[in-house]
Design an enzyme around this catalytic site. Structure first.
Site, PDB file in Angstrom:
ATOM      1  N   ALA A 249       0.809  -1.219   0.000  1.00  0.00           N
ATOM      2  CA  ALA A 249       0.000   0.000   0.000  1.00  0.00           C
ATOM      3  C   ALA A 249       0.842   1.268   0.000  1.00  0.00           C
ATOM      4  O   ALA A 249       0.489   2.252  -0.670  1.00  0.00           O
ATOM      5  CB  ALA A 249      -0.942  -0.002   1.206  1.00  0.00           C
ATOM      6  N   ASP A 250       1.946   1.290   0.733  1.00  0.00           N
ATOM      7  CA  ASP A 250       2.775   2.485   0.834  1.00  0.00           C
ATOM      8  C   ASP A 250       3.204   2.998  -0.538  1.00  0.00           C
ATOM      9  O   ASP A 250       3.364   4.201  -0.747  1.00  0.00           O
ATOM     10  CB  ASP A 250       4.039   2.202   1.659  1.00  0.00           C
ATOM     11  CG  ASP A 250       3.790   1.413   2.934  1.00  0.00           C
ATOM     12  OD1 ASP A 250       2.828   0.622   2.960  1.00  0.00           O
ATOM     13  OD2 ASP A 250       4.579   1.551   3.877  1.00  0.00           O
TER      14      ASP A 250
END
Length: 399
Positions: free
Chosen positions: A181-182
């Site tokens: 996700a980052d």
């Protein structure tokens, strides 16, 4: 603040040795930005040094009401600030010191991320800090700053490496670059930033292709939240709350903030815009539903029992994204203002410490880890950066 060493070596003895005039202003209790700005203006101070959070408070005020023309140097101490934040502060204040800091940082890094030259050795498939991880988003986020600085002054060396890397990536047949996700915050917005300079449609095509791949892997349509990565997709990991789904706040926060950046730079008539806006709205709704009563989001978004207590980094990213959505007419002010108000109350009254630091930041990690201590002294540059993103967007909303 005489409780820390810099009070002596940074504010008294150094100036005495140089024979410089010092201005001493004694105040008690919490820092008052209006009061400090008035003092600077009234006494025509030339140098001001403070921890980052004091600047955050000052930026929330209407600084045009104060004569700060005497200031020659704004200095920072206590904790580092992300160059991206300096750019945002420069946009708001016009103070060249912030711009100079970002440029010095970029020059120190030679306007590059990972430096491996041989494209055959470029990696991204697993986490890595080596110079061969050129295609790994952690090593690419600096390109966002370089692109912003290029727009201020068109100097080819500022984006030479960014163009080399991102244009190469756009031509590959891979689409699994953002497997966690980052990366949707660190890597995805670079494509729209570079597109705004080159207008190369292949950049937007690759961005969309990669986002679709990540979205299909990590977005949960029922919860309207993003998993951190494939390891945590239900039912691989379950919470302590009836074996439910596990969503990490900072991970989802990276995504909301990243989507805001993409939508901001994407052409209004782009054929890809609809999906980004749709996900931004749905993620915002999912985020709003699980806000805690005190305004923060717990590390485990749907089960605070997994990792109880305050957490600032995820909360700050959410606050930034939600305020940005309202400021830009994508989210309803009526619906989201109560959420934003509670979040800002937490950030400004609980996360913000009397010494100007930002506390309750979960250390580097990838999940709601109850073994990692999180308290008022838990600090990290990415937590400060997230706080500042929220603060600068909040400033725009009240201005």
């Amino acid at each position: 603040d005489s409780g820390w060493a810099k009070f002596g070596w940074g504010k008294i003895y150094g100036q005495w040795i140089c024979g410089a005039v010092q201005f001493v202003y004694d105040f008690t209790g919490r820092f008052d930005a209006k009061d400090m700005l008035s003092v600077i203006s009234q006494h025509k101070l030339t140098t001001f040094c403070a921890p980052p959070t004091m600047y955050r408070f000052m930026l929330q005020e209407d600084m045009t009401q104060y004569d700060l023309s005497s200031i020659e140097n704004f200095c920072n101490a206590g904790e580092p600030l992300n160059p991206e934040v300096f750019n945002r502060i420069y946009e708001l204040t016009g103070k060249k010191e912030y711009l100079d800091y970002a440029i010095e940082w970029a020059e120190y890094n030679n306007w590059k991320g990972a430096t491996q030259k041989d494209k055959r050795k470029w990696k991204y498939e697993t986490y890595g800090e080596g110079m061969d991880h050129v295609l790994f988003a952690d090593w690419q986020i600096c390109f966002q700053v370089y692109a912003d600085l290029y727009k201020i002054e068109h100097r080819a060396e500022r984006i030479e490496r960014a163009l080399e890397v991102m244009c190469y990536q756009a031509k590959t047949d891979k689409k699994d670059y953002w497997w966690w996700a980052d990366a949707l915050y660190m890597g995805m917005p670079i494509f729209t930033k570079i597109y705004s300079i080159t207008h190369d449609q292949k950049l937007l095509d690759k961005q969309y292709e990669c986002f679709r791949w990540t979205d299909s892997l990590l977005f949960d349509t029922d919860a309207q939240l993003y998993y951190r990565d494939g390891k945590y997709v239900y039912p691989k990991v379950k919470t302590a709350c009836n074996g439910g789904k596990s969503f990490w706040a900072r991970g989802a926060g990276w995504v909301l903030a990243g989507l805001a950046k993409v939508i901001q730079d994407l052409p209004k008539d782009s054929k890809y815009r609809a999906l980004y806006v749709d996900r931004f709205k749905k993620l915002s709704a999912g985020v709003a539903r699980c806000q805690q009563s005190e305004g923060y989001w717990s590390r485990s978004m749907l089960c605070e029992d997994d990792a109880p207590g305050y957490e600032t980094s995820g909360t700050a990213f959410f606050t930034y994204g939600l305020i940005w959505g309202v400021n830009n007419g994508i989210l309803s002010a009526k619906e989201y203002k109560p959420v934003i108000d509670k979040a800002w109350k937490y950030l400004s009254e609980t996360a913000l410490q009397p010494d100007g630091s930002v506390g309750f930041v979960q250390p580097i990690g990838e999940k709601p880890d109850p073994t990692r201590k999180v308290d008022s002294k838990s600090q990290a540059p990415f937590g400060t950066g997230a706080w500042l993103l929220a603060a600068t967007e909040y400033y725009k909303s009240i201005k």
